[in-house]
Design an enzyme around this catalytic site. Structure first.
Site, PDB file in Angstrom:
ATOM      1  N   LYS A  35       0.998  -1.104  -0.080  1.00  0.00           N
ATOM      2  CA  LYS A  35       0.211  -0.054  -0.159  1.00  0.00           C
ATOM      3  C   LYS A  35       0.865   1.398   0.024  1.00  0.00           C
ATOM      4  O   LYS A  35       2.227   1.152   0.356  1.00  0.00           O
ATOM      5  CB  LYS A  35      -0.851   0.036   1.256  1.00  0.00           C
ATOM      6  CG  LYS A  35      -2.059   0.807   1.005  1.00  0.00           C
ATOM      7  CD  LYS A  35      -3.253   0.189   0.326  1.00  0.00           C
ATOM      8  CE  LYS A  35      -4.414   1.065   0.144  1.00  0.00           C
ATOM      9  NZ  LYS A  35      -5.574   0.290  -0.237  1.00  0.00           N
TER      10      LYS A  35
HETATM   11  P1  NAD Z   1     -12.720   8.394  -2.976  1.00  0.00           P
HETATM   12  O1  NAD Z   1     -11.740   9.372  -2.559  1.00  0.00           O
HETATM   13  O2  NAD Z   1     -13.336   8.169  -4.436  1.00  0.00           O
HETATM   14  O3  NAD Z   1     -14.141   8.659  -2.438  1.00  0.00           O
HETATM   15  C1  NAD Z   1     -14.190   8.812  -0.740  1.00  0.00           C
HETATM   16  C2  NAD Z   1     -15.414   9.654  -0.610  1.00  0.00           C
HETATM   17  O4  NAD Z   1     -15.457   9.831   0.893  1.00  0.00           O
HETATM   18  C3  NAD Z   1     -15.537  11.039  -1.328  1.00  0.00           C
HETATM   19  O5  NAD Z   1     -16.682  11.395  -1.713  1.00  0.00           O
HETATM   20  C4  NAD Z   1     -15.227  11.777   0.060  1.00  0.00           C
HETATM   21  O6  NAD Z   1     -15.657  13.207  -0.024  1.00  0.00           O
HETATM   22  C5  NAD Z   1     -15.893  11.062   1.160  1.00  0.00           C
HETATM   23  N1  NAD Z   1     -15.434  11.326   2.572  1.00  0.00           N
HETATM   24  C6  NAD Z   1     -14.075  11.757   2.969  1.00  0.00           C
HETATM   25  N2  NAD Z   1     -14.100  12.120   4.163  1.00  0.00           N
HETATM   26  C7  NAD Z   1     -15.464  11.706   4.505  1.00  0.00           C
HETATM   27  C8  NAD Z   1     -16.235  11.813   5.942  1.00  0.00           C
HETATM   28  N3  NAD Z   1     -15.556  12.356   7.091  1.00  0.00           N
HETATM   29  N4  NAD Z   1     -17.402  11.341   6.068  1.00  0.00           N
HETATM   30  C9  NAD Z   1     -18.062  11.085   5.015  1.00  0.00           C
HETATM   31  N5  NAD Z   1     -17.542  11.267   3.783  1.00  0.00           N
HETATM   32  C10 NAD Z   1     -16.481  11.378   3.439  1.00  0.00           C
HETATM   33  O7  NAD Z   1     -12.097   7.095  -2.406  1.00  0.00           O
HETATM   34  P2  NAD Z   1     -12.662   5.401  -2.607  1.00  0.00           P
HETATM   35  O8  NAD Z   1     -11.710   5.183  -3.977  1.00  0.00           O
HETATM   36  O9  NAD Z   1     -14.044   5.605  -2.995  1.00  0.00           O
HETATM   37  O10 NAD Z   1     -12.144   4.927  -1.468  1.00  0.00           O
HETATM   38  C11 NAD Z   1     -13.008   4.760  -0.359  1.00  0.00           C
HETATM   39  C12 NAD Z   1     -12.621   3.705   0.570  1.00  0.00           C
HETATM   40  O11 NAD Z   1     -12.689   2.264  -0.103  1.00  0.00           O
HETATM   41  C13 NAD Z   1     -11.273   3.706   1.089  1.00  0.00           C
HETATM   42  O12 NAD Z   1     -11.337   3.153   2.571  1.00  0.00           O
HETATM   43  C14 NAD Z   1     -10.485   2.872   0.221  1.00  0.00           C
HETATM   44  O13 NAD Z   1      -9.157   2.400   0.914  1.00  0.00           O
HETATM   45  C15 NAD Z   1     -11.273   1.804  -0.040  1.00  0.00           C
HETATM   46  N6  NAD Z   1     -11.286   0.993  -1.321  1.00  0.00           N
HETATM   47  C16 NAD Z   1     -10.941   1.647  -2.574  1.00  0.00           C
HETATM   48  C17 NAD Z   1     -10.996   0.813  -3.533  1.00  0.00           C
HETATM   49  C18 NAD Z   1     -11.004   1.485  -5.029  1.00  0.00           C
HETATM   50  O14 NAD Z   1     -10.827   0.734  -5.934  1.00  0.00           O
HETATM   51  N7  NAD Z   1     -10.698   2.697  -5.222  1.00  0.00           N
HETATM   52  C19 NAD Z   1     -10.931  -0.566  -3.454  1.00  0.00           C
HETATM   53  C20 NAD Z   1     -10.886  -1.090  -2.362  1.00  0.00           C
HETATM   54  C21 NAD Z   1     -11.005  -0.464  -1.384  1.00  0.00           C
END
Ligand code: NAD
Length: 471
Positions: A107
């Site tokens: 990571k």
């Molecule tokens: P992203 O940046 O696209 O989206 C995150 C969202 O959460 C945004 O809309 C942001 O405004 C919102 N956010 C931030 N702080 C917040 C808060 N305090 N309260 C409510 N909303 C809040 O990120 P993502 O890629 O969607 O990732 C989200 C989670 O999923 C993370 O934990 C990441 O590790 C996990 N994840 C992502 C992927 C991927 O393919 N992108 C894969 C596996 C796991």
């Protein structure tokens, strides 16, 4: 430890790991080898921006190299720190093992608020960070392959890929150095929505097992289930969109960092997303009641709660008040180890992160294979498949003298293109991994939850891999 005697994310992940290995019969040396994080590289680099030199801190952590390359996203957030990156790298090891993607766990993260910098500045920062990681083989198609995570997406992956290619001009597999790229830069169809799609497929699979949803006090199908989602980013938006548009779920609440929306009749997710893109906050959205960002919407009565933003949001402070019957950890680590215990006592079924959000790494695996094979999936066989389907249909029509329904004919004849194949592979992966977990969950009296079952399955696979290598 933080307030309420809460463990850090890494400690929390460690505790969940320890709970699981206690139930396994593994030599202590193997347990320790799997538990420890192999290496974490910290880099501080300067970029000249706005007439001054700005120093940024980034990390790339490699948890386990029992398989190579190692795989794991790169996160851009001000909260990034070594502890968090190491916890996330460990989760990647277990996740990859659980869904049978042939990778070790890694990571990365950069301590930055992407909203503070414009696109050109972000490109300069990303290219410089990439340079630092490529120089040390921490980005490499054969050794370490990043992907998007919180705060990063296709745009950053395209810059990373291009920067690697500039530094390795004769590497014919350069594009396989990172996944989650745009299609025109070597990406794969279905990757952007893969993690959200995986959440949908996971829920569909769970709802195929009535006794499993009964454990959560639920019954019936996904149709009409009341869902609350935290974070409408890549993962949350796609999960909420697919579940509401294709499975009949009612998204009754959405939490964002700058405001929440509640609508007991269901929020139109596409409308809300477009509003957020246009205005940057839920303020003024007409499709629901707007609440302040700190409204306790996560604690409201619903069937399924999907935290899809940050870690540690369900913790010792609020776990008791969570009213959802099922929690799907779309984010990594949203439930702390302390909260996990409380939820289990309350009979809440938690679908663990290492399974629930594995759709991203699964389709990343397909993208990596596509890049190494230099050919789009389906390119060779699609038309041949269509031709043999057409011959069969025509022959049946001739023999029976009856014509098939036009819509059926079109759907049956159509050969699988890249998107259909990616979806099929993802669906198969999510079904298979769930069945592995539930088998352990139901077969063993000492395994009371799906998370422990998931750890048991994945640690078993990692241990077998280390033992086969002879270390
Ligand atoms: P992203 O940046 O696209 O989206 C995150 C969202 O959460 C945004 O809309 C942001 O405004 C919102 N956010 C931030 N702080 C917040 C808060 N305090 N309260 C409510 N909303 C809040 O990120 P993502 O890629 O969607 O990732 C989200 C989670 O999923 C993370 O934990 C990441 O590790 C996990 N994840 C992502 C992927 C991927 O393919 N992108 C894969 C596996 C796991």
């Amino acid at each position: 430890m933080s307030r309420h005697n809460e463990m850090s994310f890494r400690e929390s992940t460690g505790i969940m790991f320890n709970r699981a290995v206690k139930l396994m019969d593994l030599p202590p040396g193997v347990v320790e080898k799997i538990r420890v994080c192999n290496a974490t590289y910290t880099v501080r680099f300067g970029v000249r921006l706005r007439g001054d030199i700005h120093t940024f801190t980034g990390y790339r952590s490699v948890h386990s190299e029992h398989m190579e390359p190692v795989k794991g996203g790169i996160r851009y957030a001000l909260s990034v720190n070594q502890d968090e990156v190491e916890a996330l790298a460990a989760l990647m090891t277990y996740k990859c093992a659980l869904v049978d993607t042939p990778f070790g766990g890694s990571k990365g993260g950069l301590r930055i608020d992407p909203r503070e910098w414009d696109e050109h500045e972000m490109e300069q920062i990303t290219r410089r960070f990439t340079y630092e990681l490529v120089k040390r083989d921490l980005i490499d198609p054969a050794q370490n392959v990043p992907a998007p995570d919180l705060g990063t997406g296709e745009r950053e992956m395209a810059w990373i890929s291009d920067q690697y290619a500039r530094m390795n001009t004769t590497d014919i597999n350069a594009r396989a150095c990172v996944t989650g790229k745009p299609i025109n830069a070597g990406g794969i169809r279905g990757r952007v929505e893969a993690t959200g799609r995986g959440v949908q497929y996971a829920l569909r699979e769970i709802f195929r097992h009535p006794e499993d949803i009964r454990a959560a006090g639920l019954d019936g199908t996904l149709d009409g289930k009341r869902v609350i989602v935290q974070g409408l980013g890549n993962v949350g938006y796609h999960a909420a969109k697919f579940l509401s548009e294709e499975d009949g779920c009612r998204i009754i609440g959405v939490l964002e960092y700058n405001g929440c929306i509640r609508n007991p009749d269901g929020i139109n997710i596409e409308d809300l997303k477009q509003h957020l893109i246009l205005h940057g906050s839920p303020e003024g959205f007409a499709g629901g009641t707007i609440l302040p960002a700190d409204a306790p919407l996560m604690e409201e009565n619903c069937d399924i709660l999907i935290p899809a933003a940050l870690e540690g949001v369900i913790n010792l402070e609020n776990a008791d008040r969570i009213a959802a019957r099922m929690i799907v950890e779309a984010a990594n680590g949203p439930v702390t180890s302390g909260a996990d215990r409380i939820l289990q006592k309350k009979g809440v079924v938690v679908i663990p992160d290492m399974y629930a959000n594995a759709g991203g790494v699964t389709v990343s695996y397909f993208e990596w294979v596509k890049n190494l094979s230099h050919i789009r999936f389906g390119r060779l066989q699609r038309r041949q498949e269509e031709e043999s389907h057409r011959i069969l249909i025509e022959e049946m029509e001739r023999m029976t003298g009856q014509a098939f329904d036009q819509d059926f004919k079109r759907r049956y004849i159509q050969g699988a293109g890249e998107l259909e194949l990616v979806r099929s592979g993802l669906d198969d992966t999510m079904r298979g991994a769930y069945q592995d977990m539930r088998e352990v969950w139901h077969a063993r009296d000492d395994v009371g939850d799906l998370r422990t079952a998931a750890y048991l399955v994945s640690i078993g696979k990692v241990a077998a891999s280390y033992q086969a290598k002879g270390i």
